[in-house]
Design an enzyme around this catalytic site. Structure first.
Site, short mmCIF file in Angstrom:
data_model
loop_
_atom_site.label_atom_id
_atom_site.label_comp_id
_atom_site.label_asym_id
_atom_site.label_seq_id
_atom_site.Cartn_x
_atom_site.Cartn_y
_atom_site.Cartn_z
N LYS A 1 0.85 -1.20 0.00
CA LYS A 1 0.00 0.00 0.00
C LYS A 1 0.88 1.24 0.00
O LYS A 1 1.92 1.26 0.69
CB LYS A 1 -0.88 -0.04 1.25
CG LYS A 1 -1.88 1.10 1.36
CD LYS A 1 -2.71 0.94 2.64
CE LYS A 1 -3.75 2.02 2.79
NZ LYS A 1 -4.54 1.86 4.04
N SER B 1 -9.56 1.64 3.44
CA SER B 1 -8.79 2.46 2.54
C SER B 1 -7.78 1.67 1.70
O SER B 1 -7.31 2.17 0.69
CB SER B 1 -8.03 3.51 3.35
OG SER B 1 -7.09 2.91 4.21
N SER C 1 -9.42 -0.75 7.63
CA SER C 1 -8.92 -0.54 6.27
C SER C 1 -8.26 -1.74 5.63
O SER C 1 -7.95 -1.71 4.44
CB SER C 1 -7.95 0.64 6.24
OG SER C 1 -8.67 1.85 6.28
#
Lengths: 480, 105
Positions: free
Chosen positions: A77, A152, A176
């Site tokens: 990420k 997210s 997330s």
């Protein structure tokens, strides 16, 4: 033709000469190229990944056993530092930023032989539940490109879901990792607070943030945790507790039945999708039939977890994100000014996206003079009540289960009301508020055709039970 | 005895909003302001739900870690080079970060 059925099988195939790291990397690069419309990656390290794979292949002959993540293709990420590579938190304010060092988790992946294939799209500064808040555009769900992947860590989830890498590292501040895993039909683990070093993870809310792992196979997730967890001189909040051999412990299942709790209020919640409720209840019956003790417990604090979460995380975010001022790094506005405050305002207002600004504003409010005690201290007290309640529950039970998210993946652009979006975090924020580990397991399919999961949580630092129980669940649901 | 508490939601009026924006070092256009002020008002009302809970005498949680005083040996180690430290600067001259002149005569 390369196919991936778990790291163990992959390693056997490497040792037997049935595949190579280069073949694996090509397979995933093809997957990425064929699914660019999903927008899972912000940047792909094609040449580098192939070079490293070739180097690993060259070193293979004569090896009897491989490093734990030898040749394992992993995406990260875009909030996790990888030295000499871009790092933006999907924000315009960090558009040209390059990491000076490796996050501890990334360093440990590399030391264990992993190949980093690229950095993945996400909500700006990890704030969002649909991956619709990225400066690099929305991410689409591979199961239905008209639907969101969750957030997210949406890009990281879709990359695993769509066979673009074997594992992803995400970050989980309020769900997330678990929520996009639920929306995408894969495994998503958030370890205990302090199990994995946060060094090199861009901070959103420091007392909540934790690096998490996405995968298709539980053994792989356990193995990756084993590699990245543990003491670190660069993070004083990380636990010094020894790291168990999670992947080995997973192989031996305890004889005794598990004691499992679920919150009565969670399954009776008016926001819970009827099909999710029905299938979760059916699974509870299956668990009971398999000899486990599953009991409803009263949890009258459920409606307070989301408000407490948003007070505390926005407060921490407003403080953490004050560092972005456009002086030493990050975006600087071309608009000329000779006033310092004006200079900061210009840089920040042009650099940050709308959701980040909204949360900074709420956080500034709850921390401001005159409101601090009524909002911030109050939420810290509620957090204490929640941890006390959690300790009491784990005195009697091995685990708590719940749906991961109250509804399956929704259509892109369908939700814009911030309160409605916040409320969808109702089952996941609890683990971050109390510091316990949680995992989403892809056990179910919704009538809409979308996958959804069940969430399992255990007591703090008890990932061994969490993973063993997950294995049991996957076996009962015949998913492993 | 049951005590009912009537809590009047804090109003995020223009004055409060502008002060918060200043503290946060943010600036909003009129259109952005209308939308964010409206959302902020609703978010504040939403989190005020916490006032329904009696937290008298509850010790607020300040740290999530149970560790106290995590010490390590102080070891002299290298840090980043000047070149690396300046590499991400929006404006620099290979020796210093450069910023607009803000000191007035």
């Amino acid at each position: 033709m390369f196919s991936f059925t778990g790291i163990k099988d992959y390693h056997n195939a490497l040792l037997n000469g049935q595949t190579t790291c280069v073949e694996a990397v090509h397979y995933y690069l093809n997957g990425i190229a064929a699914q660019q419309h999903l927008n899972a990656f912000i940047e792909v390290y094609k040449e580098e990944a192939l070079q490293r794979a070739a180097m690993l292949d060259a070193a293979l002959p004569g090896q009897q056993s491989l490093q734990p993540l030898y040749g394992v293709v992993i995406g990260i990420k875009d909030v996790i530092s990888y030295q000499d590579h871009g790092l933006t938190a999907a924000s315009g304010i960090l558009r040209n930023f390059v990491s000076l060092y490796n996050a501890t988790a990334v360093q440990r992946l590399l030391d264990a032989g992993a190949i980093i294939i690229g950095r993945q799209n996400c909500d700006e500064f990890a704030m969002g539940s649909a991956n619709e808040n990225s400066a690099y555009g929305i991410v689409r769900n591979a199961a239905d490109p008209e639907r969101v992947p969750g957030g997210s860590s949406g890009g990281s989830a879709v990359a695993v879901q769509g066979n673009m890498c074997m594992l992803s590292l995400g970050s989980d501040t309020g769900g997330s990792v678990r929520q996009p895993a639920d929306f995408c039909g894969i495994i998503g683990l958030k370890p205990s607070y302090g199990r994995v070093s946060r060094y090199g993870l861009i901070a959103y809310a420091s007392s909540f943030d934790q690096i998490g792992i996405f995968g298709l196979h539980l053994n792989d997730v356990a193995l990756a945790l084993e590699v990245i967890a543990g003491e670190d001189a660069f993070d004083s909040t990380v636990s010094t507790a020894p790291v168990p051999a999670y992947s080995e412990q997973l192989q031996t299942q305890p004889e005794k039945p598990y004691r499992i709790a679920y919150f009565k209020q969670a399954l009776e919640h008016p926001g819970l999708d009827p099909a999710i409720k029905e299938q979760t209840e059916a699974f509870i019956e299956t668990l009971t039939a398999a000899g486990h003790l599953v009991q409803a417990v009263d949890f009258d604090l459920l409606d307070y977890v989301v408000p407490a979460y948003y007070v505390l995380t926005t407060a921490e975010a407003s403080s953490n994100l004050s560092r972005y001022d456009g002086v030493k790094y990050g975006y600087r506005s071309p608009v000329a000014t000779d006033d310092l405050t004006d200079f900061y305002k210009q840089n920040r207002s042009e650099g940050f996206g709308a959701e980040v600004k909204r949360r900074i504003m709420l956080g500034t409010f709850v921390l401001s003079s005159g409101y601090y005690d009524a909002y911030f201290t109050k939420a810290q007290q509620v957090r204490r009540l929640l941890t006390q309640k959690t300790t009491a529950i784990f005195g009697e039970f091995d685990a708590i289960i719940s749906p991961t998210v109250p509804a399956p993946a929704f259509k892109i652009g369908e939700k814009s009301d911030p309160i409605e979006i916040f409320l969808a975090d109702i089952y996941t924020v609890f683990a971050n508020l109390t510091g316990i580990p949680g995992i989403s397991l892809p056990l179910f399919t919704h009538p809409s055709g979308m996958p959804f999961g069940i969430q399992v949580m255990t007591s703090q630092m008890n990932e061994v039970t969490l993973l063993s129980l997950s294995k049991t669940f996957m076996q009962i649901a015949a998913k492993d | 005895m049951n005590v009912s508490v009537i809590f009047v939601s804090m109003e995020i009026n223009d004055g409060v909003f502008n002060q918060l924006a200043h503290l946060a070092r943010l600036r909003f256009s009129e259109a952005e302001k209308a939308s964010i002020q409206h959302d902020l008002q609703r978010m504040v009302a939403f989190v005020e739900k916490l006032n329904e809970l009696d937290t008298t005498g509850v010790d607020p949680i300040l740290h999530m870690s149970n560790s106290v005083n995590v010490w390590r040996e102080d070891v002299v180690e290298g840090s980043v080079s000047r070149e690396a430290a300046l590499a991400n600067a929006p404006v620099q001259d290979e020796a210093f970060f450069k910023v607009p002149k803000v000191i007035k005569k």
